[in-house]
Motif scaffolding. Structure first.
Motif, PDB file in Angstrom:
ATOM      1  N   ALA A  51       0.897  -1.243  -0.094  1.00 47.63           N
ATOM      2  CA  ALA A  51       0.037   0.252  -0.122  1.00 47.63           C
ATOM      3  C   ALA A  51       0.978   1.168  -0.214  1.00 47.63           C
ATOM      4  CB  ALA A  51      -0.946   0.033   1.313  1.00 47.63           C
ATOM      5  N   GLY A  52       1.862   1.207   0.820  1.00 50.80           N
ATOM      6  CA  GLY A  52       2.676   2.335   0.930  1.00 50.80           C
ATOM      7  C   GLY A  52       3.424   2.744  -0.489  1.00 50.80           C
ATOM      8  N   ILE A  53       4.079   1.687  -0.957  1.00 48.30           N
ATOM      9  CA  ILE A  53       4.815   2.022  -2.189  1.00 48.30           C
ATOM     10  C   ILE A  53       3.911   2.398  -3.445  1.00 48.30           C
ATOM     11  CG2 ILE A  53       6.303   0.857  -3.613  1.00 48.30           C
ATOM     12  CD1 ILE A  53       8.025  -0.234  -1.464  1.00 48.30           C
ATOM     13  N   PHE A  54       3.008   1.559  -3.588  1.00 53.61           N
ATOM     14  CA  PHE A  54       1.847   1.661  -4.485  1.00 53.61           C
ATOM     15  C   PHE A  54       1.463   3.150  -4.386  1.00 53.61           C
ATOM     16  CE2 PHE A  54       1.034  -3.001  -5.290  1.00 53.61           C
ATOM     17  CZ  PHE A  54       1.605  -3.017  -6.597  1.00 53.61           C
ATOM     18  N   ALA A  55       1.280   3.497  -3.218  1.00 51.47           N
ATOM     19  CA  ALA A  55       0.594   4.760  -3.126  1.00 51.47           C
ATOM     20  C   ALA A  55       1.444   5.826  -3.270  1.00 51.47           C
ATOM     21  CB  ALA A  55      -0.009   4.778  -1.685  1.00 51.47           C
TER      22      ALA A  55
ATOM     23  N   VAL B 223     -11.502  12.120   7.688  1.00 48.16           N
ATOM     24  CA  VAL B 223     -10.200  13.008   7.765  1.00 48.16           C
ATOM     25  C   VAL B 223      -9.141  12.460   8.694  1.00 48.16           C
ATOM     26  CG1 VAL B 223      -9.432  15.259   8.697  1.00 48.16           C
ATOM     27  CG2 VAL B 223     -11.346  15.043   7.222  1.00 48.16           C
ATOM     28  N   SER B 224      -9.884  11.787   9.834  1.00 50.94           N
ATOM     29  CA  SER B 224      -8.719  11.333  10.693  1.00 50.94           C
ATOM     30  C   SER B 224      -8.107   9.859  10.069  1.00 50.94           C
ATOM     31  CB  SER B 224      -9.432  10.832  11.934  1.00 50.94           C
ATOM     32  OG  SER B 224      -8.831  10.158  12.970  1.00 50.94           O
ATOM     33  N   PHE B 225      -9.076   8.969   9.409  1.00 51.11           N
ATOM     34  CA  PHE B 225      -8.194   7.986   8.819  1.00 51.11           C
ATOM     35  C   PHE B 225      -7.285   8.327   7.882  1.00 51.11           C
ATOM     36  CE2 PHE B 225      -8.424   4.662   5.774  1.00 51.11           C
ATOM     37  CZ  PHE B 225      -7.966   3.352   6.580  1.00 51.11           C
ATOM     38  N   VAL B 226      -7.664   9.242   6.850  1.00 52.10           N
ATOM     39  CA  VAL B 226      -6.851   9.646   5.947  1.00 52.10           C
ATOM     40  C   VAL B 226      -5.487  10.156   6.432  1.00 52.10           C
ATOM     41  CG1 VAL B 226      -6.585  11.451   4.009  1.00 52.10           C
ATOM     42  CG2 VAL B 226      -8.544  10.170   4.108  1.00 52.10           C
ATOM     43  N   LEU B 227      -5.440  11.208   7.606  1.00 51.06           N
ATOM     44  CA  LEU B 227      -4.334  11.358   8.021  1.00 51.06           C
ATOM     45  C   LEU B 227      -3.445  10.401   8.593  1.00 51.06           C
ATOM     46  CD1 LEU B 227      -5.669  14.754   9.752  1.00 51.06           C
ATOM     47  CD2 LEU B 227      -4.280  14.620   7.646  1.00 51.06           C
ATOM     48  N   SER B 228      -3.939   9.322   9.216  1.00 52.61           N
ATOM     49  CA  SER B 228      -3.087   8.417   9.854  1.00 52.61           C
ATOM     50  C   SER B 228      -2.768   7.243   8.717  1.00 52.61           C
ATOM     51  CB  SER B 228      -3.875   7.728  11.032  1.00 52.61           C
ATOM     52  OG  SER B 228      -5.018   7.228  10.684  1.00 52.61           O
ATOM     53  N   HIS B 229      -3.622   7.209   7.617  1.00 51.89           N
ATOM     54  CA  HIS B 229      -3.244   6.061   6.531  1.00 51.89           C
ATOM     55  C   HIS B 229      -3.584   6.912   5.357  1.00 51.89           C
ATOM     56  CE1 HIS B 229      -4.157   3.745  10.250  1.00 51.89           C
ATOM     57  NE2 HIS B 229      -3.386   2.896   9.832  1.00 51.89           N
ATOM     58  N   PRO B 230      -2.669   7.765   4.912  1.00 57.86           N
ATOM     59  CA  PRO B 230      -3.101   8.342   3.712  1.00 57.86           C
ATOM     60  C   PRO B 230      -2.727   7.608   2.704  1.00 57.86           C
ATOM     61  CG  PRO B 230      -0.804   9.318   4.782  1.00 57.86           C
ATOM     62  CD  PRO B 230      -1.383   8.172   5.732  1.00 57.86           C
ATOM     63  N   GLU B 231      -2.014   6.506   2.654  1.00 60.26           N
ATOM     64  CA  GLU B 231      -1.651   5.456   1.652  1.00 60.26           C
ATOM     65  C   GLU B 231      -2.980   5.178   0.691  1.00 60.26           C
ATOM     66  OE1 GLU B 231      -0.721   5.067   4.486  1.00 60.26           O
ATOM     67  OE2 GLU B 231      -0.993   3.121   5.313  1.00 60.26           O
ATOM     68  N   TYR B 232      -4.038   4.884   1.644  1.00 56.60           N
ATOM     69  CA  TYR B 232      -5.371   4.210   0.862  1.00 56.60           C
ATOM     70  C   TYR B 232      -5.980   5.468   0.399  1.00 56.60           C
ATOM     71  CZ  TYR B 232      -4.044   0.503   4.171  1.00 56.60           C
ATOM     72  OH  TYR B 232      -3.313  -0.556   4.840  1.00 56.60           O
ATOM     73  N   ILE B 233      -6.328   6.249   0.606  1.00 58.43           N
ATOM     74  CA  ILE B 233      -6.836   7.409  -0.133  1.00 58.43           C
ATOM     75  C   ILE B 233      -6.262   7.695  -1.537  1.00 58.43           C
ATOM     76  CG2 ILE B 233      -6.036   9.330   0.965  1.00 58.43           C
ATOM     77  CD1 ILE B 233      -9.494   8.996  -0.268  1.00 58.43           C
ATOM     78  N   ARG B 234      -4.654   7.759  -1.381  1.00 57.20           N
ATOM     79  CA  ARG B 234      -3.786   7.946  -2.555  1.00 57.20           C
ATOM     80  C   ARG B 234      -4.166   6.769  -3.383  1.00 57.20           C
ATOM     81  NH1 ARG B 234       0.663   9.525   1.026  1.00 57.20           N
ATOM     82  NH2 ARG B 234       0.856  11.693   0.822  1.00 57.20           N
ATOM     83  N   LEU B 235      -4.039   5.481  -3.187  1.00 59.40           N
ATOM     84  CA  LEU B 235      -4.656   4.345  -4.009  1.00 59.40           C
ATOM     85  C   LEU B 235      -5.732   4.770  -4.657  1.00 59.40           C
ATOM     86  CD1 LEU B 235      -3.637   1.235  -1.813  1.00 59.40           C
ATOM     87  CD2 LEU B 235      -2.441   2.226  -3.904  1.00 59.40           C
ATOM     88  N   TYR B 236      -6.948   5.236  -4.028  1.00 61.65           N
ATOM     89  CA  TYR B 236      -8.015   5.476  -4.477  1.00 61.65           C
ATOM     90  C   TYR B 236      -7.894   6.759  -5.744  1.00 61.65           C
ATOM     91  CZ  TYR B 236     -12.802   7.920  -4.699  1.00 61.65           C
ATOM     92  OH  TYR B 236     -13.866   8.503  -4.986  1.00 61.65           O
TER      93      TYR B 236
END
Lengths: 242, 242, 242, 242
Positions: free
Chosen positions: A22-26, A97-110
DNA sequence: GATGAATGAGTGTTCATTCAT
DNA sequence: TATGAATGAACACTCATTCAT
């Protein structure tokens, strides 16, 4: 559709692989990612990843689906069904917002799935993400209408679309360099985003939604301050309508 | 920053190259594009492109900048300065939609810059696009406030941000597979997008903006129909407020 | 030289493994075969194959040797020692054709050993196949000479070589795409090979051998029809010379 | 079908590439060859080979076709049309042997096409090789029949097939480890093949063909010695029948 | 002994960039 | 200046072999 092998892995190893991927793909996008880099970060051999997934594409799809589930779990949990639409929407926005701030990789994938050359992924993934939210919002709106907290004459589909559009732009502005620069330019923010600026614009967005949905809008009755007070606590808004 | 040689090219050759590049970069993304394909489509030698631009990256930047200019020209031309904010915004939205439908490649380039691995492009391009629009919208809002057509208590920055956010989501839904699937799901559209559906949602977005900006909102004074009548002419909205 | 463990296996398991291996090695060649495919077809684990054989190469060698034995058993059984050389040769040819048609994989393995990159297998296997046949044919020829059924002045080695060469080309034409296309082109066959065409050319080959070996060749004494009658029974030839 | 680029290459470079490719493909087979090895031997970059050919497969096909042409040119040149069939066949066999000894790589490529996993190559190449020879031999035979040098009652197709089969086995025995071991075993040769042994067996094969084709075979008229005299010059045979 | 996950060297192919013509 | 051949680093994916269970 990972291979069986992947599901039989010890949970911590699965987690390591999914996190690394997730991190690298994102960070680098699908095309920009070398599978070997994921393997290295996850501490497994490159070949092993091909024991788990059919192909880089299959791998990417699974990582995205996993991200969708995580996002959903994070955003929709703890909602109480008796909350009114405004409280639920605010909860969703704040959790998001809270989830995105702590796990930005998933919304980047989106977000990546929306760009050129990713159409085949959109064909596989988009409905999986959007249908749930769309149905949920439409349900809220219909219930709001029948309860009288939402204007009767509103077009449920369009309203849901607009609410979610604001959500998407908002969270995307937290993680995409492009959208972040844009947001800062609009809001006149210099330096890094911080809680205050985020809170301020979040409340403005929520207020906009209010304005549009509320059934009665008599002059003088609008109690939410137009000029957002950034020093106010983040708990303030949802109590306003009580 | 193309090399001098590029600017000395006959205009039709420049045009051929820029068209080919915009089309292919937009279709396949930066990473997915083979410079040779652009050369082939433009009818020039691959090596020539390196006489015109320092690198693929430099090339991409120039194509995007060119796209920004074209979009701007298409969207902002023919606005008369004495139009009120609502008419100007509607004009901008309609022109934007129209331009995007006829030249989807430029908005695709814009969207691509927001995805992973494109940060260096965002650093170079985003402000160039967004500052102009942001300033323009903020100017409109300030003028509207002073004219009394916009609520006094509005936060100009936030309002501009929200208006543009709706614009971005809207036009992006016309060209990105992901956002298009999403919009269709929300609006319950089956089959291809058509003028009616686009017009309907466009008017809903414009109305939302109205709702938020209008200074007086006395019950019963809201003259825009909530339930959009798709058969209505596309000229209707802007006359409503006169 | 399989490991001991292989020989201790239940016969049906050994058989399953050898069949699977012969089939896949024959279809795809040594280099083209993935050991995992054999394991899958045989219904055993890939790792197990490495309990049975030292390496893929060792495995291949054993499969070939097994094929050699099976071929030999099929071809040389039921020969009665008192048959004359012509009858024995015909028997061998017919049995060979029959075996090849029902078990094409073994002759494919044989042919594969003759191609590039397979020299180390030829060094191990070729003599094992060829010596037996060579000795057998030479024995037949010497006996024929002493019995007077074969010309005195013939070079036994060369004659054996030529007889076997015809045999090899013939059977190989039944299983190798290349040699089959070639045979069809020569013989003007369209569509699939069938019993008649095979029988016809088989008899021509046998006749050629006759011509070369027979001691007396007085004009007018050649009783075999030159133009092969394909409707004749396959038993005809060997009785002709009695 | 190489790309145009390849044909525009300086002849010596083309030659270097074709030689390197023929050599390595012939030594290691198609699957066993790393394109990089060919590039290294030819002194070009690996990527360049992909400027010349679509794929490894396309490359292989072209190398084979080139080999077919070279073989044909070497074998069929200098034949005078008025030579009788026996002289022509002998010429072809001798030229073939000579070409194979000096350029073993081409016949290795030919043989490789007959092995497992090479069917797609056979589909493309086999007829290109075989049709020419088949037609040529059949033409010779028909002419021989009408001239009275070949038996009337022979089946032209079968005779051509058998003649060529002997040719194939013979030349293949000169270059394939498997077939060479086999030939040595049959002929009782120890150590390397040399001119004498080759000449001896070549003459035996030619004689066998004689035996089968000649119209009159009266006892005592067979002037070729049955027991081949290996010390005889390689020119001897063709003069024998005059 | 049986299993199948783990490994990493190896290979076909692509493509941005260079450079000789 | 225009060309397009040359280059080689990079990358997805394969597979023989090992080894922990």
């Amino acid at each position: 559709m990972p291979k069986e092998t992947f599901n039989q892995l010890p949970p911590d190893k699965k987690e390591r692989i999914l996190k690394a991927a997730a991190g690298i793909f994102a960070e680098r996008g699908f095309a920009g990612t070398d599978v070997a880099q994921i393997a290295a970060r996850a501490g497994v051999a490159k070949g092993s990843l091909y024991n788990y997934f059919e192909s880089k594409e299959d791998f990417y799809l699974h990582v995205c689906r996993d991200g969708i589930e995580r996002s959903r779990a994070a955003v929709y949990q703890e909602i109480l069904p008796d909350w009114d639409i405004f409280r639920q929407i605010e909860h969703i926005f704040r959790r998001g917002v809270s989830f995105v701030l702590s796990h930005p990789e998933y919304i980047r994938l989106y977000l990546n799935v929306s760009s050129a050359g990713m159409e085949r992924f959109a064909d596989n993934l988009t409905l999986e993400v959007e249908k749930h939210t769309a149905d949920y919002l439409k349900g809220l709106l219909r219930e709001g209408i029948s309860r009288g907290t939402v204007r009767r004459d509103i077009d449920v589909n369009l309203a849901a679309f607009l609410i979610n559009s604001l959500y998407v732009v908002f969270v995307v502005s937290l993680i995409s360099r492009h959208f972040q620069i844009r947001m800062k330019e609009y809001l006149g923010i210099e330096g890094a985003l911080n809680e205050h600026t985020i809170e301020g614009s979040l409340r403005a967005v929520l207020e906009m939604i209010h304005d549009v949905l509320r059934p009665m809008r008599v002059a003088g009755q609008n109690k939410m301050p137009r000029r957002i007070d950034l020093t106010q606590s983040s708990q303030g808004t949802q109590r306003k309508d009580k």
